[in-house]
Design a protein around this motif. Structure first.
Motif, PDB file in Angstrom:
ATOM      1  N   HIS A  79       5.697   3.162   8.036  1.00 51.31           N
ATOM      2  CA  HIS A  79       6.321   4.428   8.394  1.00 51.31           C
ATOM      3  C   HIS A  79       5.726   5.574   7.590  1.00 51.31           C
ATOM      4  CE1 HIS A  79      10.199   2.904  10.413  1.00 51.31           C
ATOM      5  NE2 HIS A  79       9.372   1.877  10.308  1.00 51.31           N
ATOM      6  N   ARG A  80       5.869   6.782   8.155  1.00 46.59           N
ATOM      7  CA  ARG A  80       5.467   8.008   7.473  1.00 46.59           C
ATOM      8  C   ARG A  80       6.722   8.675   6.914  1.00 46.59           C
ATOM      9  NH1 ARG A  80       3.442  11.277  12.163  1.00 46.59           N
ATOM     10  NH2 ARG A  80       5.162  10.131  13.082  1.00 46.59           N
ATOM     11  N   TYR A  81       6.636   9.142   5.685  1.00 47.14           N
ATOM     12  CA  TYR A  81       7.750   9.819   5.034  1.00 47.14           C
ATOM     13  C   TYR A  81       7.314  11.239   4.714  1.00 47.14           C
ATOM     14  CZ  TYR A  81       9.621   5.234   5.116  1.00 47.14           C
ATOM     15  OH  TYR A  81      10.075   4.022   5.578  1.00 47.14           O
ATOM     16  N   PHE A  82       8.016  12.202   5.309  1.00 46.76           N
ATOM     17  CA  PHE A  82       7.677  13.615   5.161  1.00 46.76           C
ATOM     18  C   PHE A  82       8.572  14.239   4.098  1.00 46.76           C
ATOM     19  CE2 PHE A  82       5.818  12.519   9.115  1.00 46.76           C
ATOM     20  CZ  PHE A  82       4.820  13.440   9.386  1.00 46.76           C
ATOM     21  N   SER A 124       6.039  18.060  -7.517  1.00 45.38           N
ATOM     22  CA  SER A 124       5.752  19.374  -8.089  1.00 45.38           C
ATOM     23  C   SER A 124       5.152  20.247  -7.006  1.00 45.38           C
ATOM     24  CB  SER A 124       4.821  19.260  -9.298  1.00 45.38           C
ATOM     25  OG  SER A 124       3.590  18.709  -8.919  1.00 45.38           O
ATOM     26  N   TRP A 125       5.296  21.553  -7.193  1.00 44.70           N
ATOM     27  CA  TRP A 125       4.796  22.478  -6.192  1.00 44.70           C
ATOM     28  C   TRP A 125       4.303  23.745  -6.850  1.00 44.70           C
ATOM     29  CZ3 TRP A 125       9.712  20.449  -6.393  1.00 44.70           C
ATOM     30  CH2 TRP A 125      10.721  21.288  -6.879  1.00 44.70           C
ATOM     31  N   THR A 126       3.444  24.422  -6.094  1.00 43.10           N
ATOM     32  CA  THR A 126       2.944  25.716  -6.551  1.00 43.10           C
ATOM     33  C   THR A 126       4.011  26.760  -6.263  1.00 43.10           C
ATOM     34  OG1 THR A 126       1.856  26.047  -4.429  1.00 43.10           O
ATOM     35  CG2 THR A 126       0.520  25.101  -6.204  1.00 43.10           C
ATOM     36  N   ALA A 127       3.848  27.915  -6.865  1.00 39.68           N
ATOM     37  CA  ALA A 127       4.850  28.973  -6.755  1.00 39.68           C
ATOM     38  C   ALA A 127       5.106  29.358  -5.309  1.00 39.68           C
ATOM     39  CB  ALA A 127       4.412  30.187  -7.551  1.00 39.68           C
ATOM     40  N   ALA A 152      -0.794  10.057  -3.489  1.00 40.47           N
ATOM     41  CA  ALA A 152      -1.581  11.125  -2.875  1.00 40.47           C
ATOM     42  C   ALA A 152      -1.106  11.349  -1.441  1.00 40.47           C
ATOM     43  CB  ALA A 152      -3.058  10.749  -2.872  1.00 40.47           C
ATOM     44  N   ALA A 153      -1.412  12.501  -0.892  1.00 36.14           N
ATOM     45  CA  ALA A 153      -1.078  12.799   0.504  1.00 36.14           C
ATOM     46  C   ALA A 153      -1.706  11.749   1.414  1.00 36.14           C
ATOM     47  CB  ALA A 153      -1.580  14.192   0.873  1.00 36.14           C
ATOM     48  N   GLY A 154      -0.892  11.167   2.284  1.00 37.28           N
ATOM     49  CA  GLY A 154      -1.377  10.164   3.220  1.00 37.28           C
ATOM     50  C   GLY A 154      -1.526   8.773   2.633  1.00 37.28           C
ATOM     51  N   ALA A 155      -1.131   8.591   1.380  1.00 33.20           N
ATOM     52  CA  ALA A 155      -1.278   7.293   0.706  1.00 33.20           C
ATOM     53  C   ALA A 155       0.084   6.598   0.599  1.00 33.20           C
ATOM     54  CB  ALA A 155      -1.888   7.483  -0.677  1.00 33.20           C
ATOM     55  N   ALA A 156       0.042   5.366   0.127  1.00 32.79           N
ATOM     56  CA  ALA A 156       1.257   4.553   0.007  1.00 32.79           C
ATOM     57  C   ALA A 156       2.169   5.064  -1.103  1.00 32.79           C
ATOM     58  CB  ALA A 156       0.890   3.106  -0.253  1.00 32.79           C
ATOM     59  N   GLU A 164       4.356  20.494   3.125  1.00 31.73           N
ATOM     60  CA  GLU A 164       4.832  19.122   3.169  1.00 31.73           C
ATOM     61  C   GLU A 164       3.831  18.173   2.554  1.00 31.73           C
ATOM     62  OE1 GLU A 164       5.603  18.818   7.382  1.00 31.73           O
ATOM     63  OE2 GLU A 164       3.708  17.800   7.713  1.00 31.73           O
ATOM     64  N   LEU A 165       4.367  17.043   2.136  1.00 31.41           N
ATOM     65  CA  LEU A 165       3.598  15.937   1.584  1.00 31.41           C
ATOM     66  C   LEU A 165       4.028  14.705   2.355  1.00 31.41           C
ATOM     67  CD1 LEU A 165       1.845  14.563  -0.668  1.00 31.41           C
ATOM     68  CD2 LEU A 165       3.964  14.428  -2.013  1.00 31.41           C
ATOM     69  N   VAL A 166       3.062  13.949   2.884  1.00 35.06           N
ATOM     70  CA  VAL A 166       3.386  12.759   3.648  1.00 35.06           C
ATOM     71  C   VAL A 166       2.948  11.530   2.876  1.00 35.06           C
ATOM     72  CG1 VAL A 166       3.046  11.516   5.819  1.00 35.06           C
ATOM     73  CG2 VAL A 166       3.115  14.017   5.813  1.00 35.06           C
TER      74      VAL A 166
END
Length: 159
Positions: free
Chosen positions: A113-116, A33-36, A12-16, A150-152
């Motif tokens: 660390h954060r991965y963007f 996956s992403w929306t259109a 999930a966003a912000g999760a490990a 983005e997803l972190v």
């Protein structure tokens, strides 16, 4: 107007980020996956980077983990563990900070660390840039970004 979003069934966003997607596991890319993208999008760019390198308490650089460009605008997902030969037709790769193409998973030397995971919708197909680094890819994208999302994810080694 719809907003483009990026997600992963692996975290999930912000999760490990699960270990199998890091150097402590199989180092395989997570499913995404992403929306259109918005109308007029001709291609997508994916940049995965870590702004906390080498130490989140004293970051000195942004470490690039994966660069993909000219992803088809109609592609709605990338599967887990995507080998280069299975990239969507027309997709090109840039060089990560290990000096190679392909996904290089989280492998932080210290701290969490954060991965963007950053996805950009462009109004054009980019020319073949060879194997660009992130700076060259971002220069080529200038003036062509219609939308981005983005997803972190987070990761800390447990050794």
């Amino acid at each position: 107007m719809s907003t483009m979003t990026l997600s992963s069934p692996a975290f999930a966003a912000g999760a490990a980020i699960p270990p199998q997607h890091t150097c402590d596991g199989r180092d395989s890319s997570p499913p995404l996956s992403w929306t259109a993208p918005p109308a007029g999008a001709r291609s997508l760019v994916l940049i995965v980077d870590d702004p906390d390198a080498p130490d989140p308490e004293a970051p000195k650089m942004t470490w690039v983990h994966w660069l993909l460009y000219n992803l088809p605008a109609v592609a709605g997902a990338l599967p887990a563990g995507l080998p280069p030969a299975a990239l969507p037709a027309g997709t090109l790769q840039g060089l990560n900070d290990w000096g190679r193409t392909g996904y290089g998973g989280p492998c932080p030397p210290i701290g969490r660390h954060r991965y963007f995971f950053k996805l950009y919708a462009l109004d054009t197909l980019l020319p073949d840039l060879g194997k660009p680094d992130k700076a060259a890819l971002e220069r080529a994208m200038q003036g062509h970004v219609l939308a981005h999302t983005e997803l972190v994810g987070l990761y800390r080694r447990t050794r």
